[in-house]
Design an enzyme around this catalytic site. Structure first.
Site, PDB file in Angstrom:
ATOM      1  NE  ARG A  79      -1.933  -0.975   3.688  1.00 31.25           N
ATOM      2  CZ  ARG A  79      -2.464  -1.143   5.083  1.00 31.25           C
ATOM      3  NH1 ARG A  79      -4.308  -0.628   4.846  1.00 31.25           N
ATOM      4  NH2 ARG A  79      -1.996  -1.390   5.861  1.00 31.25           N
ATOM      5  CG  ASP A 107      -7.567  -0.429  12.325  1.00 33.29           C
ATOM      6  OD1 ASP A 107      -8.443   0.436  12.381  1.00 33.29           O
ATOM      7  OD2 ASP A 107      -6.583  -0.541  12.107  1.00 33.29           O
ATOM      8  CE  LYS A 160      -2.878  -7.617  13.412  1.00 30.73           C
ATOM      9  NZ  LYS A 160      -2.601  -6.437  13.152  1.00 30.73           N
TER      10      LYS A 160
END
Length: 795
Positions: free
Chosen positions: A342, A489, A631
């Site tokens: 990205r 997120d 995570k």
């Protein structure tokens, strides 16, 4: 188990056991040209954009690990035996060859001793040049003449990652490579200036430009046909896959050493010729090393500490600053994890990175802040992920449009409020104030910059837009909405409310109010002071739950992170930020951090939340779909750990702050690599939690906000060295066993030699400040170029 050690004298990490359990990386280059490289010379280079301007190809998440890279093969003409200096890819047995890797500040060195040869390969990118130098030395340690050949190898990219990995019917027939005058040039025919080159400081005896010819069919980098046979094939082609291999045959007398320089660069053959001529003079190569060392010495000199903590000294003086700098320079997407897949800036990440090191890199921090201001929508929210190039003047074009590119309209770049992350722009407010405090550049607040959707305003007005947006965007309980997500997120509350965003809003307000007062804008200071007071009352009433602060409220009104919850009962972010923001005080603040210590602390650091989620709940978000212990679902997520260090310092708990610091500190995990696996010189994104069978395994190193925040919390809160608008604040919060520590700090060009003593062995509190021999109430900003002595007595 140890695989290496910190060499503090040379500011290097030395890997003396090369068969690591995972890749340990380094970042070369500090400007446009950059190389991401690992301990066995695997990696890739790019110019300006890791997604759209790759120089060399890389196959991420592949087997064998981290290939291709920058390989130097040596072959004995008499025995036909060959090896690579970087161990991989030939990988000679470790009982027959000795390999070492030394990662330094913007350079990496590979060393090998094998079959009577002592070799090294130093990789670096000189300042102000767009070239990766491979500096190779080969010494004959035997008592006989050695007849040898050296071969280089790298695989050229087609510039775009997508084109590197797909649509081969296009890419394989629109690029070519050729050899002339000792220089290999790759010509990306579909781009007006699409050239890159490979050269050396010698006249080659052979070359290959075609990857498949050099390697040979059914061969890999392990056993290239050219090296096996001892001869390149002079291959070059318009079309196909391209490589850079230059061969030199040479002989070495006993004790003799030779030095070869390879050069991989951005530009066409004429640029290659210039660079070849420059770096064929070895004095210019050595000068490049000296300039690079001075570059980093200058940055490091801005803050040097000497404390009783060996780990903190090593990390703060070298590695955590280095990690923070790399993040500001290259953002998140140039790594072995993101792989450059990205392009652009993550809004919240970049704002926090720019906030943490304005002392060592004020120019780049200011540039990042201005880019973020351009990426702010006039309504007051930031573009979560954007490319700064969108808002720059586009260069002249020949009008060519690639038939393989999917067009995107300019209006699609500015996403709606519904796609915004609620915390993104709030981080920019303290980033701006920290920059101004560090530099004294109050005029920056008056600079006029455009918004992402067209109109323009001053930096100060941009800040008000951000604060007003968060004040407006509240839910039915008056708490800030979570929107698409807040900092987490995976916590997707949608129309729900985020405790963390409300606390972050309060923190941003306090920063802004201080600036407004400094600028003489008393009406703004009064207005936003009332907003902060109201928010503080609301937060303590709505978000408190028996022993701690909840994490948020879902769209359907369910509170997240309460004592009644079976999963996700206690959360780190909301409790640390309740205290750090100043919204929580007194008994609630103490209880909140006691809960963090009691329920979330582990030997590897602080868990993000506990117990882990095991039942999918869309109203809470994707976090409930992540395996427990990984995570965001009950791992030791590194980024918010320093928030807890800072919060403990706000409360005056230096012992607990240091306990938290030491648990996460990679330095203290150097002898636990069989568990940690990842490098011990950089913070990783997360460490697997106790609910996972691989508890303690670290993943996603280097490119994480953990680096900047670890630096910020350790220096600004534990050591307590904080610039303000008119003074250098010293407010340490340290373990009571510390008798003191020393700091050299350069602020606004003046040098402050600081000695802090703790005769009463307290954790926080300053009894006396002696500045240049006189007792003072505060330390003033002094004239650049002057030296000053500061003695602080705690008590």
């Amino acid at each position: 188990m140890k695989y290496g050690y910190f060499d503090n004298d040379n500011k290097e990490y030395v890997i003396d056991r090369i068969d690591l359990p995972t890749s340990w990386t380094n970042y070369l280059g500090v400007e446009k040209f950059a190389t991401v490289i690992n301990h066995t010379a695997g990696g890739y280079s790019f110019y300006d954009s890791p997604e759209y301007h790759r120089i060399s190809r890389f196959h991420g998440n592949s087997i064998p690990m981290d290939r291709p890279g920058y390989y130097v093969y040596l072959r004995d003409a008499d025995s036909s035996d060959y090896f690579t200096i970087s161990w991989q890819p030939v990988a000679k047995a470790l009982d027959k060859a000795k390999y070492t890797c030394r990662h330094g500040l913007s350079y990496t060195v590979y060393e090998c001793e094998y079959d009577g040869l002592k070799c090294s390969q130093k990789m670096s990118v000189p300042l102000s040049e767009n070239v990766l130098l491979w500096d190779v030395r080969v010494k004959n340690t035997e008592n006989k003449v050695r007849n040898l050949s050296i071969f280089s190898y790298l695989e050229f990219s087609f510039h775009s990652i997508a084109i590197d990995n797909q649509n081969f019917q296009m890419s394989l027939y629109c690029a070519g490579a050729s050899y002339e005058d000792g220089i290999i040039e790759e010509d990306l025919h579909y781009e007006p200036d699409g050239f890159q080159y490979f050269a050396s400081n010698f006249d080659p005896d052979g070359y290959d430009c075609e990857r498949d010819v050099f390697l040979g069919m059914y061969h890999t980098e392990d056993n290239p046909v050219a090296v096996e046979t001892g001869k390149c094939s002079s291959s070059e082609q318009k079309g196909g896959n391209h490589c850079g291999s230059l061969q030199k045959n040479f002989s070495l007398n006993p004790g003799e050493e030779v030095r070869f320089i390879f050069m991989l660069g951005e530009g066409d053959r004429s640029e290659g010729k210039r660079v070849k001529e420059k770096y064929s003079d070895l004095a210019n190569v050595d000068r490049a090393y000296e300039e690079l060392a001075k570059y980093w010495d200058k940055k490091i000199s801005k803050l040097v500490i000497d404390t009783p903590s060996e780990g903190m000294n090593t990390m703060i003086n070298t590695w955590t600053l280095y990690q923070s700098e790399i993040n500001v320079m290259f953002s998140r997407f140039a790594s072995f994890i993101e792989l450059g897949g990205r392009t652009g800036l993550g809004y919240r990440d970049t704002a926090q990175d720019a906030m943490t090191i304005p002392h060592s890199n004020p120019e780049k921090c200011k540039e990042r802040i201005m880019q973020l201001l351009n990426g702010l929508v006039s309504e007051g929210y930031g573009l979560h992920l954007f490319d700064p190039a969108w808002f720059e003047e586009e260069p002249e074009s020949d009008g060519f449009k690639s038939p393989t590119v999917i067009p995107v309209s300019a209006s699609d770049r500015v996403h709606s409020k519904e796609d915004a992350c609620a915390d993104d722009a709030l981080w920019l407010v303290p980033a701006i104030t920290e920059y101004i405090k560090e530099t004294g550049d109050l005029g920056f607040a008056d600079m006029v910059l455009p918004y992402a959707d067209g109109p323009e305003g001053t930096v100060y007005e941009h800040m008000k837009k951000i604060l007003d947006f968060s004040e407006r965007e509240v839910g039915q309980n008056g708490v800030c909405k979570g929107l698409r997500a807040d900092w987490n997120d995976c916590l997707n509350l949608g129309g729900g409310e985020s405790a963390m965003v409300s606390f972050l809003h309060h923190w941003a307000l306090t920063h802004f109010i201080e600036l407004a007062n400094k600028l003489g804008k008393s009406e703004d200071a009064e207005h936003y002071g009332k907003v902060a007071d109201k928010l503080k009352v609301l937060s303590n009433e709505v978000l408190w739950d028996e022993e701690w602060f909840i994490r948020g409220i879902t769209k359907n009104g369910k509170k997240i992170g309460t004592s009644k919850d079976e999963e996700g009962r206690v959360h780190l972010e909301s409790n640390a930020w309740a205290v750090l923001s100043g919204a929580a005080t007194g008994a609630k603040a103490l209880k909140a951090m006691e809960a963090v210590d009691k329920y979330l602390f582990t030997e590897w650091g602080i868990l993000l939340n506990t117990p882990p989620y095991t039942k999918i709940d869309p109203s809470i978000g994707f976090i409930t779909k992540v395996f427990p212990g990984l995570k965001e679902n009950s791992s030791v997520f590194s980024h918010p750990n320093p928030w807890a260090w800072a919060a403990e310092c706000v409360l005056g708990n230096g012992n607990t702050a240091m306990k938290f610091y030491d648990a996460l500190c990679p330095y203290y995990q150097n002898d636990k690599i069989e568990t940690r696996e990842a490098e011990p010189y950089s913070y990783c994104q997360f460490i697997m939690g106790p609910s996972h069978k691989q508890f303690g395994r670290a993943r996603h190193p280097f490119m994480t906000g953990s680096g900047g925040w670890s630096y910020f919390s350790a220096t600004r809160y534990i050591l307590g060295i904080r610039p303000s608008y008119d003074e250098l604040v010293l407010d340490p919060c340290i373990p009571d066993i510390w008798a003191g520590f020393k700091v050299e700090r350069i602020w606004r060009g003046a040098k402050y030699s600081i000695e802090i003593t703790n005769p009463d062995h307290v954790q926080k509190g300053v009894k006396k400040i002696i500045f240049d021999g006189e007792e003072v109430a505060k330390i003033p900003a002094c004239e650049a170029g002057t030296d000053h002595s500061v003695k602080v007595v705690m008590g």
